[in-house]
Enzyme design. Sequence first.
Site, PDB file in Angstrom:
ATOM      1  N   SER A   1       0.836  -1.201   0.000  1.00 46.79           N
ATOM      2  CA  SER A   1       0.000   0.000   0.000  1.00 46.79           C
ATOM      3  C   SER A   1       0.877   1.260   0.000  1.00 46.79           C
ATOM      4  CB  SER A   1      -0.944  -0.059   1.206  1.00 46.79           C
ATOM      5  OG  SER A   1      -1.873   0.987   1.191  1.00 46.79           O
TER       6      SER A   1
ATOM      7  N   HIS B   1      -2.362  -1.259  -4.274  1.00 46.37           N
ATOM      8  CA  HIS B   1      -3.819  -1.238  -4.431  1.00 46.37           C
ATOM      9  C   HIS B   1      -4.284   0.205  -4.332  1.00 46.37           C
ATOM     10  CE1 HIS B   1      -4.676  -1.713   0.205  1.00 46.37           C
ATOM     11  NE2 HIS B   1      -3.914  -0.682  -0.069  1.00 46.37           N
TER      12      HIS B   1
END
Length: 202
Positions: free
Chosen positions: A101, A126
């Site tokens: 992330s 993501h």
Amino acid sequence: MPIGVPKVPFRSPGEEDAVWVDVYNRLHRERLLFLGQEVDSEISNQLVGLMVYLTIEDDTKDLYLFINSPGGWVIPGIAIYDTMQFVSPDVHTICMGLAASMGSFILVGGEITKRLAFPHARVMIHQPASSFYEAPTGEFILEAEELLKLRETLTRVYVQRTGNPLWVVSEDMERDVFMSATEAQAHGIVDLVAIENTGDSA
């Protein structure tokens, strides 16, 4: 029983006796920085402050940021990324363990050609998440708009720094995409994969 932060001896220039200092303080003196937790405002401010201080101290020596992070808050992560682009020294990024992330976003922000992953490291990208379900309707709409802007910002950075086309990055950010070190290299998130030291003597 927790041992706390290990201490190591350090002798300042001109001093005869060494003093025991926090291992991270000792490593900071060598321009080695660590992101070993979730990204939040506290660690973001610490890393930003250290990068600025070390730049003032010597703006010609490179900085090294070691990353083992599951991700965290977007804005504090962007603050670290922007500071890396702002300071004069090149910032090497080194992924050990996991850069997921916002951790992967900071990893990709290292100086191009100076981003490295250890052989068994994992990288995950993501789209930014939100707490939509907690917000009233009006705030939900505002938050959705802001989240869309943040997603566009992150996507643009990944496109710029990986060399991948927009459609590839956009597709990857639709879901959690985990990569090995070599896959992250092929994806343009890191430039190098470290070679294991086998210990064989020549």
